[in-house]
Design an enzyme around this catalytic site. Structure first.
Site, mmCIF file in Angstrom:
data_model
loop_
_atom_site.group_PDB
_atom_site.id
_atom_site.type_symbol
_atom_site.label_atom_id
_atom_site.label_comp_id
_atom_site.label_asym_id
_atom_site.label_seq_id
_atom_site.Cartn_x
_atom_site.Cartn_y
_atom_site.Cartn_z
ATOM 1 N N ALA A 1 31.925 42.796 -1.641
ATOM 2 C CA ALA A 1 30.403 42.501 -2.523
ATOM 3 C C ALA A 1 30.592 41.824 -3.501
ATOM 4 O O ALA A 1 31.371 42.381 -4.569
ATOM 5 C CB ALA A 1 29.298 43.618 -2.365
ATOM 6 N N ASN B 1 0.899 1.904 7.069
ATOM 7 C CA ASN B 1 0.811 1.230 5.818
ATOM 8 C C ASN B 1 0.651 1.838 4.509
ATOM 9 O O ASN B 1 1.098 1.278 3.417
ATOM 10 C CB ASN B 1 -0.694 0.458 5.823
ATOM 11 C CG ASN B 1 -0.682 -0.430 7.023
ATOM 12 O OD1 ASN B 1 -0.086 -1.623 7.358
ATOM 13 N ND2 ASN B 1 -1.762 -0.155 8.072
ATOM 14 N N SER C 1 35.088 45.414 -4.192
ATOM 15 C CA SER C 1 33.777 44.749 -4.668
ATOM 16 C C SER C 1 33.959 44.178 -5.947
ATOM 17 O O SER C 1 34.930 44.444 -6.746
ATOM 18 C CB SER C 1 32.743 45.794 -4.662
ATOM 19 O OG SER C 1 32.363 46.185 -3.462
ATOM 20 N N GLY D 1 -6.707 -6.922 15.342
ATOM 21 C CA GLY D 1 -7.521 -7.978 16.104
ATOM 22 C C GLY D 1 -8.082 -7.522 17.420
ATOM 23 O O GLY D 1 -7.502 -6.606 18.129
ATOM 24 N N LYS E 1 31.131 26.662 -0.115
ATOM 25 C CA LYS E 1 31.331 25.236 -0.198
ATOM 26 C C LYS E 1 32.762 25.019 0.203
ATOM 27 O O LYS E 1 33.617 25.580 -0.438
ATOM 28 C CB LYS E 1 31.053 24.776 -1.489
ATOM 29 C CG LYS E 1 31.206 23.300 -1.540
ATOM 30 C CD LYS E 1 31.395 22.826 -3.251
ATOM 31 C CE LYS E 1 33.093 23.003 -3.293
ATOM 32 N NZ LYS E 1 33.635 22.480 -4.541
ATOM 33 N N GLY F 1 7.922 -3.867 12.522
ATOM 34 C CA GLY F 1 9.037 -2.911 12.049
ATOM 35 C C GLY F 1 8.362 -1.512 11.240
ATOM 36 O O GLY F 1 9.057 -0.605 11.033
ATOM 37 N N ARG G 1 26.955 25.115 1.960
ATOM 38 C CA ARG G 1 27.102 23.560 1.460
ATOM 39 C C ARG G 1 28.349 23.058 2.033
ATOM 40 O O ARG G 1 28.867 23.586 3.044
ATOM 41 C CB ARG G 1 27.500 23.733 -0.147
ATOM 42 C CG ARG G 1 26.409 24.308 -1.029
ATOM 43 C CD ARG G 1 26.629 24.384 -2.362
ATOM 44 N NE ARG G 1 27.317 23.514 -3.026
ATOM 45 C CZ ARG G 1 27.950 23.426 -4.089
ATOM 46 N NH1 ARG G 1 28.221 24.690 -4.786
ATOM 47 N NH2 ARG G 1 28.633 22.445 -4.652
ATOM 48 N N GLY H 1 38.425 47.551 -6.309
ATOM 49 C CA GLY H 1 36.929 46.956 -7.015
ATOM 50 C C GLY H 1 37.260 46.461 -8.287
ATOM 51 O O GLY H 1 38.108 46.788 -9.158
ATOM 52 N N ARG I 1 0.717 -1.098 -0.139
ATOM 53 C CA ARG I 1 -0.148 -0.084 0.018
ATOM 54 C C ARG I 1 0.822 1.338 0.013
ATOM 55 O O ARG I 1 0.214 2.262 -0.096
ATOM 56 C CB ARG I 1 -1.062 -0.104 1.221
ATOM 57 C CG ARG I 1 -2.153 -0.713 0.809
ATOM 58 C CD ARG I 1 -3.041 -1.101 2.294
ATOM 59 N NE ARG I 1 -2.564 -1.634 3.221
ATOM 60 C CZ ARG I 1 -2.936 -2.055 4.370
ATOM 61 N NH1 ARG I 1 -3.980 -1.256 4.887
ATOM 62 N NH2 ARG I 1 -2.168 -2.916 5.299
HETATM 63 C C1 UD1 Z 1 -1.741 -7.948 12.881
HETATM 64 C C2 UD1 Z 1 -2.066 -8.652 14.238
HETATM 65 C C3 UD1 Z 1 -3.512 -8.067 14.824
HETATM 66 C C4 UD1 Z 1 -3.153 -6.729 15.346
HETATM 67 C C5 UD1 Z 1 -2.402 -5.888 14.172
HETATM 68 C C6 UD1 Z 1 -1.997 -4.783 14.810
HETATM 69 C C7 UD1 Z 1 -2.122 -11.076 13.386
HETATM 70 C C8 UD1 Z 1 -2.339 -12.262 12.808
HETATM 71 N N1 UD1 Z 1 -2.756 -10.184 13.672
HETATM 72 O O1 UD1 Z 1 -2.613 -7.773 11.930
HETATM 73 O O2 UD1 Z 1 -4.254 -9.005 15.870
HETATM 74 O O3 UD1 Z 1 -4.417 -5.840 15.644
HETATM 75 O O4 UD1 Z 1 -1.326 -6.760 13.551
HETATM 76 O O5 UD1 Z 1 -1.123 -3.795 13.776
HETATM 77 O O6 UD1 Z 1 -0.897 -11.013 13.560
HETATM 78 N N2 UD1 Z 1 4.709 -9.633 8.539
HETATM 79 C C9 UD1 Z 1 5.581 -10.395 8.305
HETATM 80 N N3 UD1 Z 1 5.359 -11.520 7.643
HETATM 81 C C10 UD1 Z 1 4.028 -12.098 7.284
HETATM 82 C C11 UD1 Z 1 3.190 -11.422 7.948
HETATM 83 C C12 UD1 Z 1 3.581 -10.096 8.250
HETATM 84 O O7 UD1 Z 1 6.954 -10.168 8.465
HETATM 85 O O8 UD1 Z 1 4.152 -13.223 6.765
HETATM 86 C C13 UD1 Z 1 4.794 -8.544 9.124
HETATM 87 C C14 UD1 Z 1 4.409 -7.317 8.521
HETATM 88 O O9 UD1 Z 1 5.521 -6.845 7.460
HETATM 89 C C15 UD1 Z 1 3.960 -6.229 9.471
HETATM 90 C C16 UD1 Z 1 3.306 -7.191 10.556
HETATM 91 O O10 UD1 Z 1 4.173 -8.441 10.295
HETATM 92 O O11 UD1 Z 1 4.889 -5.521 9.844
HETATM 93 C C17 UD1 Z 1 2.015 -7.311 10.760
HETATM 94 O O12 UD1 Z 1 1.567 -8.121 9.688
HETATM 95 P P1 UD1 Z 1 -0.026 -7.561 8.977
HETATM 96 O O13 UD1 Z 1 -0.220 -8.573 8.010
HETATM 97 O O14 UD1 Z 1 0.037 -6.373 8.765
HETATM 98 O O15 UD1 Z 1 -0.837 -8.027 10.340
HETATM 99 P P2 UD1 Z 1 -2.398 -7.439 10.445
HETATM 100 O O16 UD1 Z 1 -3.334 -7.834 9.568
HETATM 101 O O17 UD1 Z 1 -2.166 -5.730 10.568
HETATM 102 CA CA CA Z 2 -0.962 -4.114 9.680
#
Ligand code: UD1
Ligand code: CA
Length: 490
Positions: free
Chosen positions: A391, A239, A416, A151, A362, A113, A344, A434, A21
């Site tokens: 100047a 996202n 100048s 979740g 610079k 991350g 610079r 100058g 996204r």
């Molecule tokens: C997840 C949680 C949800 C929570 C939400 C908070 C799960 C199933 N759900 O949902 O309960 O409320 O985060 O933001 O865990 N990632 C990987 N590998 C994968 C899938 C994901 O590294 O296979 C990483 C993504 O890069 C991301 C993070 O895990 O940084 C979360 O994954 P994402 O798929 O966005 O989880 P959500 O559906 O947002």
């Molecule tokens: Ca997410």
């Protein structure tokens, strides 16, 4: 007060997702917020908990992401997730990389991350709470106005946590719940290693949900609980670019706030941007439209702005920098810069010196009290203390092939509209007239003059430009003179 760090802690940071996204060729977690990558903020929070190890799960564009993470945390354990089959699968990859067949011990924290606002202190408090309560699994939860997409924390009649249900799998009643899983979970390491292979993917997304571990723990009769974070914004994931901007604005608001509480005057917080690694002293004043970026450091009583951008700059005590763009420049104490200056890389202005209006510098070392006040380009130069540059002076450093240096001594005074054709040296106390084009060295105390004697071609405009406004103006101005001379001659 900082809580003690848990004794055997592993932090897993998930960074394998593609970030579709974002619609970007740059991986999502590498996008900067306040001058640091999103994953850089999360790693800093993880490091603040002083864990035994940090594991990062990479997948999409893993070379760049892994190299970036390793540059920030050299002893990171990297785990590769070939296909993004869900958070449960990602954590399984991490645990396999850590355990390598060995036994799991201690506590494992899982973070994402893409949550740049996360603070180390929150992670630390959560981990400490998890260990003190001796739970098998803890959820860092929060109450939010709009839980859509997150979740939900499901509790029984006694209020005990039963499970986490994902948005897509939730019943209409469950969707009403506003207590959400922030995504950050704490596990007993032994349980985590044992439960991961038991998690299936029979759900709306066909993914292995890490959050299923909570329900399984309950079924096993183990202790599960939630620790609510008041400042739930810290765990908000980014996202898309709109959320990126919101996270950036919120982080800036927090950084600016912190500096104001530490004694910095910020006239207009809304238009002041301070990146995460900037350091400001007490009684610094920031005027509207100021951006302090990178590793910029500002000493006390300096006044920056309005409308100034400084990246990786150092500004001395009491200096004044007005409407300036600077990068990798050093401004001495009590010096003044601008308005409308461009500093610079390699610019070093001495104490009490001046780089004035419409001046570009610079690789220029400008001594204490030396001044380049107006309309000049100073490239590859050294200017001694107390020297004044006239100047409209150009340091011609480039001969079309190579760059050369100009050296000017102490207390020199140049006229100048000079051009210094590098390489060239002017001695201490030297001067120039100058319009001088300096091509040869000027000894100490000498005055260089290169323009020829002036000749006036009398009546030139009258003869050559008679029909123009210039000719007519000249004619009008000299009419009297000509009449008089005519009278005299008759
Ligand atoms: C997840 C949680 C949800 C929570 C939400 C908070 C799960 C199933 N759900 O949902 O309960 O409320 O985060 O933001 O865990 N990632 C990987 N590998 C994968 C899938 C994901 O590294 O296979 C990483 C993504 O890069 C991301 C993070 O895990 O940084 C979360 O994954 P994402 O798929 O966005 O989880 P959500 O559906 O947002
Ligand atoms: Ca997410």
């Amino acid at each position: 007060m900082a809580r003690p760090a848990p004794h055997d802690l592993t932090v897993i940071v998930l960074a394998a997702g593609g970030g579709t996204r974002m619609k970007s060729k740059t991986m999502k977690v590498l996008h900067p917020v306040a001058g640091r990558s999103m994953v850089g903020h999360v790693l800093a929070a993880a490091q603040a908990v002083e864990p035994r190890r940090i594991v990062a799960v990479v997948g999409h564009q893993r070379e760049q992401v892994a190299a970036h993470i390793r540059s920030l945390v050299p002893d990171v354990v990297l785990a590769v997730q070939e296909t993004q089959d869900g958070t449960g699968h990602a954590v399984r990859m991490a645990m396999e990389a850590v355990l390598d067949g060995g036994a799991a011990r201690g506590t494992v924290l899982v973070a994402y991350g893409d949550t740049p606002l996360l603070q180390g202190e929150s992670l630390r408090a959560f981990a400490a709470n998890h260990e003190a309560a001796q739970r098998t699994v803890s959820i860092l939860s929060g109450i939010v106005e709009d839980p859509f997409g997150l979740g939900r924390v499901i509790r029984n009649h006694e209020g005990d946590v039963e499970a986490i249900v994902e948005e897509k799998d939730a019943t209409p009643e469950q969707r009403e719940i506003r207590e959400i899983n922030s995504g950050i979970l704490a596990f007993d390491a032994e349980f985590l290693a044992e439960v991961l292979p038991r998690i299936g993917n029979d759900n709306a997304k066909g993914e292995y949900y890490l959050t299923d571990a909570i329900g399984i723990a309950r079924e096993d009769g183990l202790t599960v609980g939630a620790y609510a974070l008041d400042d739930v914004m810290q765990t908000e994931g980014v996202n898309d670019r709109a959320q990126l901007a919101r996270a950036g604005a919120e982080m800036n608001r927090r950084i600016v706030d912190r500096w104001m509480r530490d004694g910095v005057t910020v006239m207009d917080p809304a238009t002041t941007w301070i990146e995460a690694d900037v350091v400001l002293a007490q009684d610094v004043t920031l005027l509207p439209g100021t951006q302090l970026l990178g590793a910029t450091v500002v000493a006390e009583d300096a006044v920056i702005g309005p409308d100034t951008t400084l990246k990786d700059c150092e500004v001395g005590a009491g200096a004044r920098v007005v409407r300036t763009h600077g990068e990798l420049a050093v401004v001495g104490g009590g010096a003044t810069v601008g308005p409308f200056a461009y500093l610079r890389p390699g610019t070093q202005l001495g104490a009490g010196g001046k780089i004035g209006t419409f001046v570009e510098t610079k690789n220029a070392v400008i001594g204490d009290g030396a001044k380049v006040p107006h309309l000049s380009y100073v490239g590859d130069a050294e200017i001694g203390e107390g020297t004044n540059i006239g100047a409209g002076t150009i340091f011609a450093n480039y001969d079309g092939v190579a760059k050369h240096r100009t050296t000017i001594g102490r207390h020199a005074k140049t006229g100048s509209n000079n051009t210094f054709v590098a390489p060239v040296t002017l001695g201490d106390g030297a001067g120039t007239a100058g319009g001088t084009v300096v091509r040869r060295d000027v000894p100490p105390g000498a005055l260089a003059v290169s323009s020829g004697p002036q000749r006036n071609l009398e009546g030139w405009a009258l003869r050559k430009r008679a029909d123009t406004a210039q000719g007519q103006a000249a004619a009008a101005a000299t009419e009297g003179e000509r009449d008089v001379s005519h009278d005299d001659g008759s």
